[in-house]
Design a protein around this motif. Structure first.
Motif, mmCIF file in Angstrom:
data_model
loop_
_atom_site.group_PDB
_atom_site.id
_atom_site.type_symbol
_atom_site.label_atom_id
_atom_site.label_comp_id
_atom_site.label_asym_id
_atom_site.label_seq_id
_atom_site.Cartn_x
_atom_site.Cartn_y
_atom_site.Cartn_z
ATOM 1 N N VAL A 153 0.843 -1.199 0.000
ATOM 2 C CA VAL A 153 0.000 0.000 0.000
ATOM 3 C C VAL A 153 0.876 1.246 0.000
ATOM 4 C CG1 VAL A 153 -1.708 1.332 1.309
ATOM 5 C CG2 VAL A 153 -1.990 -1.137 1.060
ATOM 6 N N ALA A 154 1.963 1.200 0.757
ATOM 7 C CA ALA A 154 2.894 2.339 0.789
ATOM 8 C C ALA A 154 3.432 2.617 -0.612
ATOM 9 C CB ALA A 154 4.036 2.058 1.766
ATOM 10 N N VAL A 155 3.785 1.565 -1.331
ATOM 11 C CA VAL A 155 4.271 1.724 -2.701
ATOM 12 C C VAL A 155 3.156 2.254 -3.596
ATOM 13 C CG1 VAL A 155 5.069 0.465 -4.747
ATOM 14 C CG2 VAL A 155 6.078 -0.023 -2.514
ATOM 15 N N ALA A 156 1.969 1.658 -3.473
ATOM 16 C CA ALA A 156 0.848 2.032 -4.334
ATOM 17 C C ALA A 156 0.491 3.510 -4.197
ATOM 18 C CB ALA A 156 -0.381 1.174 -4.017
ATOM 19 N N LEU A 157 0.516 4.005 -2.961
ATOM 20 C CA LEU A 157 0.091 5.383 -2.719
ATOM 21 C C LEU A 157 1.252 6.357 -2.583
ATOM 22 C CD1 LEU A 157 -2.849 4.701 -0.235
ATOM 23 C CD2 LEU A 157 -2.933 4.989 -2.724
ATOM 24 N N GLY A 158 2.471 5.841 -2.601
ATOM 25 C CA GLY A 158 3.634 6.717 -2.497
ATOM 26 C C GLY A 158 3.743 7.392 -1.144
ATOM 27 N N ILE A 159 3.441 6.643 -0.070
ATOM 28 C CA ILE A 159 3.501 7.189 1.289
ATOM 29 C C ILE A 159 4.328 6.243 2.156
ATOM 30 C CG2 ILE A 159 1.313 8.451 1.153
ATOM 31 C CD1 ILE A 159 -0.059 6.110 2.561
ATOM 32 N N PRO A 160 4.839 6.732 3.296
ATOM 33 C CA PRO A 160 5.606 5.859 4.191
ATOM 34 C C PRO A 160 4.717 4.781 4.824
ATOM 35 C CG PRO A 160 5.976 8.183 4.714
ATOM 36 C CD PRO A 160 4.848 8.130 3.732
ATOM 37 N N VAL A 161 5.329 3.659 5.212
ATOM 38 C CA VAL A 161 4.594 2.565 5.842
ATOM 39 C C VAL A 161 3.941 3.038 7.138
ATOM 40 C CG1 VAL A 161 4.798 0.267 6.884
ATOM 41 C CG2 VAL A 161 6.002 0.774 4.777
ATOM 42 N N GLY A 162 4.617 3.895 7.877
ATOM 43 C CA GLY A 162 4.037 4.427 9.118
ATOM 44 C C GLY A 162 2.742 5.178 8.861
ATOM 45 N N THR A 163 2.678 5.887 7.752
ATOM 46 C CA THR A 163 1.451 6.601 7.381
ATOM 47 C C THR A 163 0.352 5.606 7.032
ATOM 48 O OG1 THR A 163 2.764 8.458 6.576
ATOM 49 C CG2 THR A 163 0.484 8.342 5.824
ATOM 50 N N VAL A 164 0.715 4.520 6.365
ATOM 51 C CA VAL A 164 -0.266 3.465 6.056
ATOM 52 C C VAL A 164 -0.855 2.945 7.358
ATOM 53 C CG1 VAL A 164 -0.571 1.125 5.146
ATOM 54 C CG2 VAL A 164 0.807 2.792 3.876
ATOM 55 N N ARG A 165 0.000 2.642 8.317
ATOM 56 C CA ARG A 165 -0.457 2.091 9.604
ATOM 57 C C ARG A 165 -1.379 3.074 10.333
ATOM 58 N NH1 ARG A 165 2.508 -2.445 10.797
ATOM 59 N NH2 ARG A 165 4.500 -2.647 9.732
#
Length: 193
Positions: A153-165
């Protein structure tokens, strides 16, 4: 070129032989279509799945070849197109309302709006999803519907993993709160029996 090669190898080879990109389409179009149909309906999904792969084809030179699975990348493109599609719909709606519609169009438009509103009200989950911010909703749907990992998801949306969490945690809490309200009301209403 072997069609069982990972996506990165296929995309790399498609730079020399563009026809090979069809392998990526064949592998992933059904998944991307399902995701888009859930977000926008089947008709819009038909158009946007093609657009997703056109954009991907145009950007294949910049694909990160360390990523063997292209689905997160494709979901990111599709998610961006969903946002663009919704903005375009809103703009068209404002334009239509700025121009005085014919009386028949108003009654038809009112029926359509009423029908859409009734469907939305009928589904508490739909309402809960609609109340989420776009970023929170995108994360939740990519994880829940498409089964992507946090990293994907981080790759898909171009955001950090912490933001995904954090987005997923916030979305879960908000949806849970909406879905728990009727249970609370049910508990508070005395049963007569």
């Amino acid at each position: 070129m072997n069609t069982s090669d990972d996506d990165a190898a296929v995309i790399q080879a498609s730079l020399r032989d563009p026809d090979l990109f069809a392998v990526i389409f064949d592998r992933h179009a059904p998944y991307v279509h399902r995701y888009l149909a859930r977000r926008l309906g089947r008709e819009a999904a038909d158009d946007l799945v093609a657009e997703t792969f056109l954009v991907a084809f145009g950007k294949r030179e910049r694909y990160d070849s360390s990523r063997m699975d292209a689905r997160p990348w494709l979901y990111g493109i599709a998610t961006n197109l969903v946002g663009e599609h919704r903005r375009q719909e809103a703009k068209q709606f404002r334009l239509r309302n700025a121009i005085a519609p014919e009386p028949d169009e108003v009654s038809h438009a009112e029926r359509v709006v009423a029908q859409v509103a009734a469907q939305a009200m009928g589904s508490m989950l739909g309402a809960a999803l609609a109340d989420l911010s776009t970023g929170d909703r995108d994360v939740l749907l990519l994880i829940a519907w498409e089964g992507l990992s946090y990293d994907e998801v981080a790759v898909a949306l171009g955001i950090p993993v912490g933001t995904v969490r954090s987005r997923l945690n916030r979305a879960r809490k908000q949806v849970r709160a909406v879905l728990e309200v009727p249970q609370q009301i049910e508990k508070e209403i005395p049963s007569h029996g």
